[in-house]
Write a protein that holds these residues in place. Structure first.
Motif, PDB file in Angstrom:
ATOM      1  N   GLU A 201       0.373  -1.453  -0.473  1.00  0.00           N
ATOM      2  CA  GLU A 201       0.013   0.013  -0.231  1.00  0.00           C
ATOM      3  C   GLU A 201       0.947   1.016  -0.193  1.00  0.00           C
ATOM      4  O   GLU A 201       2.293   0.929   0.643  1.00  0.00           O
ATOM      5  CB  GLU A 201      -0.599  -0.235   1.668  1.00  0.00           C
ATOM      6  N   SER A 213      -7.018   3.276   3.852  1.00  0.00           N
ATOM      7  CA  SER A 213      -5.763   2.093   3.471  1.00  0.00           C
ATOM      8  C   SER A 213      -6.025   1.178   4.937  1.00  0.00           C
ATOM      9  O   SER A 213      -5.387  -0.352   4.958  1.00  0.00           O
ATOM     10  CB  SER A 213      -5.168   2.340   3.112  1.00  0.00           C
ATOM     11  N   ILE A 217      -6.037  -2.531   5.714  1.00  0.00           N
ATOM     12  CA  ILE A 217      -5.090  -3.017   5.368  1.00  0.00           C
ATOM     13  C   ILE A 217      -5.779  -4.345   6.825  1.00  0.00           C
ATOM     14  O   ILE A 217      -5.421  -5.382   7.139  1.00  0.00           O
ATOM     15  CB  ILE A 217      -3.902  -2.208   5.986  1.00  0.00           C
ATOM     16  N   VAL A 225       3.320  -5.193  10.066  1.00  0.00           N
ATOM     17  CA  VAL A 225       3.303  -3.921   9.362  1.00  0.00           C
ATOM     18  C   VAL A 225       4.611  -3.199   8.840  1.00  0.00           C
ATOM     19  O   VAL A 225       5.468  -2.443   9.668  1.00  0.00           O
ATOM     20  CB  VAL A 225       2.086  -3.259   8.947  1.00  0.00           C
TER      21      VAL A 225
END
Length: 377
Positions: A201, A213, A217, A225
């Protein structure tokens, strides 16, 4: 309009970067070093600390008589982390201020803007805070790195996560050349560990918006992440992920290794993993850190951060080049002096340059922000 010389002084005052000059040494005799960096803007919290670290070493050298009897004068202009302003500032520093070198710009796009200008005027630049590989390969004639590349940091982080059992790993990265570079390192890490990224992303460098986003996610249920970006956008990304309920691993890179970054995260800082390119600011076994701690105490500075370590180390490398170039210091002699540095002990870390290698150090490790609001190694 404020005269550029007055503006430089005002910015230096704001950053706390006054370098005392001996009454017997005129300003024209000083060794002028130029810096264009994001004193304000999205990367300001880290920039402030790296500048403070550099100031500690320059002040220390000046207090001991400078280089061949000449004091170091750092002229800092604020580019607000804007690449166009970075280039404009560089011309002021090189053509009007007649600096012998540039020092520690912030940002990958910003530093990329400088490379043609460095070559045009044969001006060496020491210690860019960007670790983008595009600035390492091919070797830029006048660019001398101190920190390790971002790609090595990301590869190391992914390897660590996989060894710890995380295989559902995604990347949230800034949509610019530094983000692209970090992504390239991530893809190498994924290939080495034989896993595929869970997601990739992007976010806008200047106007980040994670309202869409972050929930997307979270829905992918990642185990980790990796956030690639600098300063306030990276902070916003992490806060947005925590706000939607993501509670697992978040990793970011060394360009966020500052006390200001931790402060900006507030109570969401704990547990964030940050890659590092210098030893811990509390590693008293490292001569570099011992020297920094002594210098800080002598100058009344009570708190040290990783960003300050980078500033101090980069200033030390620049000064070593100046000492080798003395007494006839100019842009050419400084460039040649820097390329002559081999197996230089930076304080428990070996730095090497040559005509085909301007990368400096290769040191990388991981840290985690502890419950005490400090980086733990």
């Amino acid at each position: 309009m404020i005269h550029s010389k007055r503006l430089s002084t005002m910015i230096a005052m704001a950053a706390g970067l006054f370098f005392a000059c001996s009454p017997t040494v005129t300003q024209a005799q000083n060794i002028r070093i130029g810096q264009t960096t994001g004193v304000t803007g999205s990367a300001a919290v880290t920039v402030k600390e790296s500048m403070q670290g550099a100031a500690l070493y320059f002040n220390q050298v000046n207090a001991q008589g400078g280089i061949a009897g000449r004091k170091i004068e750092l002229i800092t202009l604020d580019d607000k982390f804007d690449p166009a302003q970075t280039l404009e500032n560089a011309y002021v520093l090189i053509e009007e201020k007649k600096v012998v070198a540039l020092f520690m710009p912030s940002g990958t796009p910003n530093t990329q803007q400088l490379v043609p200008t460095l070559d045009k005027f044969s001006v060496p630049l020491v210690g860019p805070t960007s670790g983008a590989m595009v600035l390492h390969r091919p070797v830029a004639t006048n660019l001398f790195h101190v920190r390790a590349p971002y790609q090595r940091e990301v590869e190391m982080a992914i390897g660590h996560l996989v060894r710890q059992g995380s295989t559902r790993i995604g990347v949230l990265y800034v949509d610019d050349t530094s983000g692209d570079d970090g992504l390239a390192g991530a893809m190498k890490g994924f290939k080495q560990t034989q896993i595929e990224p869970l997601f990739l992303e992007t976010f806008d460098r200047n106007k980040p918006d994670f309202s869409v986003s972050a929930p997307r996610i979270l829905a992918k249920q990642p185990q980790a992440v990796i956030v690639i970006g600098s300063g306030s956008p990276a902070v916003e990304a992490i806060l947005a992920l925590r706000k939607v309920g993501y509670g697992s691993h978040i990793v970011t890179l060394s360009n966020n290794a500052s006390s200001g970054f931790i402060k900006a995260l507030g109570d969401k800082a704990r547990g964030i993993i940050v890659t590092q390119v210098f030893p811990s600011e509390r590693s008293t076994g490292k001569p570099l850190i011992q020297a920094l701690q002594l210098s800080a105490r002598a100058q009344g500075v009570t708190s040290i951060s990783p960003a300050m370590v980078e500033g101090y180390a980069s200033a030390k490398v620049l000064v070593e080049g100046l000492r080798r170039a003395a007494p006839n210091i100019d842009r050419t002699s400084l460039h040649d002096a820097l390329e002559s540095i081999r197996q230089y002990d930076l304080g428990g870390m070996e730095l090497n340059y040559s005509s085909t290698n301007h990368s400096g150090l290769e040191y990388t490790e991981l840290s985690i922000i502890g419950s005490d609001g400090r980086f733990q190694r």
